[in-house]
Every structure is written in structure tokens, then in C-alpha cells.
Design a protein around this motif. Structure first.
Motif, mmCIF file in Angstrom:
data_model
loop_
_atom_site.group_PDB
_atom_site.id
_atom_site.type_symbol
_atom_site.label_atom_id
_atom_site.label_comp_id
_atom_site.label_asym_id
_atom_site.label_seq_id
_atom_site.Cartn_x
_atom_site.Cartn_y
_atom_site.Cartn_z
ATOM 1 N N UNK A 99 8.592 4.779 -5.514
ATOM 2 C CA UNK A 99 8.891 5.770 -4.474
ATOM 3 C C UNK A 99 9.077 7.091 -5.195
ATOM 4 N N UNK A 100 8.312 8.086 -4.817
ATOM 5 C CA UNK A 100 8.444 9.346 -5.531
ATOM 6 C C UNK A 100 7.582 10.434 -4.948
ATOM 7 N N UNK A 101 7.516 11.526 -5.660
ATOM 8 C CA UNK A 101 6.736 12.665 -5.215
ATOM 9 C C UNK A 101 5.253 12.441 -5.512
ATOM 10 N N UNK A 102 4.434 12.761 -4.530
ATOM 11 C CA UNK A 102 2.972 12.656 -4.674
ATOM 12 C C UNK A 102 2.508 13.327 -5.954
ATOM 13 N N UNK A 103 3.044 14.508 -6.194
ATOM 14 C CA UNK A 103 2.574 15.313 -7.326
ATOM 15 C C UNK A 103 2.826 14.616 -8.658
ATOM 16 N N UNK A 104 3.838 13.762 -8.708
ATOM 17 C CA UNK A 104 4.132 13.036 -9.944
ATOM 18 C C UNK A 104 3.440 11.678 -9.978
ATOM 19 N N UNK A 105 3.428 10.998 -8.838
ATOM 20 C CA UNK A 105 2.852 9.645 -8.779
ATOM 21 C C UNK A 105 1.349 9.657 -9.016
ATOM 22 N N UNK A 106 0.686 10.671 -8.466
ATOM 23 C CA UNK A 106 -0.778 10.664 -8.502
ATOM 24 C C UNK A 106 -1.334 11.789 -9.361
ATOM 25 N N UNK A 107 -0.602 12.086 -10.421
ATOM 26 C CA UNK A 107 -1.045 13.104 -11.370
ATOM 27 C C UNK A 107 -2.370 12.661 -11.965
ATOM 28 N N UNK A 108 -3.363 13.551 -12.015
ATOM 29 C CA UNK A 108 -4.647 13.148 -12.599
ATOM 30 C C UNK A 108 -4.530 12.875 -14.107
ATOM 31 N N UNK B 74 6.249 12.983 -0.321
ATOM 32 C CA UNK B 74 6.627 11.754 -1.017
ATOM 33 C C UNK B 74 5.744 10.593 -0.582
ATOM 34 N N UNK B 75 5.703 9.583 -1.438
ATOM 35 C CA UNK B 75 4.963 8.352 -1.133
ATOM 36 C C UNK B 75 5.759 7.164 -1.648
ATOM 37 N N UNK B 76 5.554 6.043 -0.978
ATOM 38 C CA UNK B 76 6.192 4.809 -1.436
ATOM 39 C C UNK B 76 5.255 3.643 -1.246
ATOM 40 N N UNK C 205 0.844 -1.185 0.000
ATOM 41 C CA UNK C 205 0.000 0.000 0.000
ATOM 42 C C UNK C 205 0.882 1.238 0.000
ATOM 43 N N UNK C 206 0.308 2.342 -0.454
ATOM 44 C CA UNK C 206 1.057 3.597 -0.512
ATOM 45 C C UNK C 206 1.131 4.220 0.878
ATOM 46 N N UNK C 207 2.321 4.623 1.259
ATOM 47 C CA UNK C 207 2.513 5.291 2.547
ATOM 48 C C UNK C 207 3.224 6.611 2.357
#
Ligand code: NI
Length: 171
Positions: A162-171, A106-108, A96-98
Motif C-alpha cells: 500500500x503506497x503512493x503510485x509515484x513510489x510503487x510504480x517508479x520506472x 495511492x494504490x494497494x 490486483x492493484x486498486x
């Protein structure tokens, strides 16, 4: 009310093991917990461990209603847990994402045990004993890791997740 500074990854205190709390029901413990709660709420955290505000004691807090940083997750009971211990009930794990307040933005993707039993004490020294699964179990495992100097990126299996929220979860 005291919102404390949250230490960020790279600070050596976050890599240390915390000490067992020997005395319950003391003004110092009460103050620590109040500061942790204020700090967690101010940062919209799902949880916070004492070492994140520079205190190497085995105290974590977590939960309390919907969390804007983790939309769609099941609610976790608001809990103050001292000297926690965790057992996994079987070997089943899930990824899961944390995120972590010590690793902003960031999230991983982290594997955790799916079903656990945990115990510990409340600030008065009363025993808390629960079973948990899913996001609740994840939060408890994440917070308790902090007490042993472990941050979630250490547990990521594939560093590409593992990365930045803004990039990982881009709409
Ligand atoms: Ni954390």
C-alpha cells in the motif's frame, strides 16, 4: 453538468452504509446519476459510488472505455447500477492493484473474488444481471463496498503493498 467534490478517506460519510433506493425514474435520481457521471469522467475514475459525493444511496456507476488510470485492463461496460447485489461464483480470489478517487495518488494490492454474478437496476428500474470476472469483477466489488462503508485499504492483506503510485510504480 455538475462536477461534485469527492470526499476523501477520513470523511465519516465514507464509513456509513447507504440506503436502498426506493423510487426509480425520478428527477432527483436522474440528477444524482448525472452528477456522478460528470464527476467520474472529470477525475478519470473507473467507477464512483454515491457516498463518495456525500449521498448515502445505493447507486454506483462504473466502466466506459479505456481508462488512463488503469492501462492494460480489459474494458468494462459503462453501467449505472442501483441497489446492487453480488454473489461470488466460487471461492477463487486474485490480488490486483486498486486505487480510489477518495484516496488520491495511492494504490494497494487487494484480494477480490475472481468470478462473480451481480445484479441491480438501471435508473428506469429495469433489472441488470451479469456475470463478470477479472478487472470488471474487481471494479464492481470495489464500488459496491463503498455502499457498505468499506474502502479498499481495509481489505489489503499485507500493508507493505500500500503506497503512493509515484513510489510503487517508479520506472
Ligand atoms: Ni473507490
Amino acid at each position: 453538468m455538475a462536477v461534485r467534490e469527492i470526499l476523501k478517506m477520513g470523511h465519516p460519510t465514507l464509513l456509513q452504509s447507504s440506503k436502498v433506493v426506493a423510487e426509480f425514474n425520478t428527477p432527483a435520481l436522474e440528477q444524482l446519476i448525472e452528477d456522478m457521471a460528470d464527476t467520474m469522467v472529470a477525475a478519470n475514475g473507473a467507477g464512483l459510488a454515491a457516498p463518495q459525493i456525500g449521498v448515502l444511496q445505493r447507486v454506483v456507476i462504473f466502466g466506459g472505455g479505456e481508462n488512463p488510470r488503469y492501462p492494460g485492463t480489459e474494458p468494462v461496460p459503462h453501467t449505472i447500477l442501483i441497489n446492487p447485489e453480488i454473489k461470488h461464483l466460487n471461492d477463487s480470489m486474485e490480488e490486483g492493484w486498486e486505487g480510489c478517487l477518495s484516496i488520491p495518488e495511492m494504490r494497494g494490492l487487494v484480494p477480490r473474488y475472481r468470478e462473480i454474478e451481480y445484479q441491480g437496476y438501471d435508473p428506469q428500474g429495469n433489472l441488470i444481471q451479469r456475470q463478470a470476472h477479472g478487472f470488471h469483477a474487481r471494479v464492481v466489488q470495489h464500488e459496491c463496498d463503498h455502499l457498505d462503508g468499506v474502502l479498499y485499504p481495509f481489505r489489503i492483506k499485507d500493508p507493505r503493498y500500500f503506497g503512493f503510485e509515484s513510489e510503487l510504480f517508479k520506472p
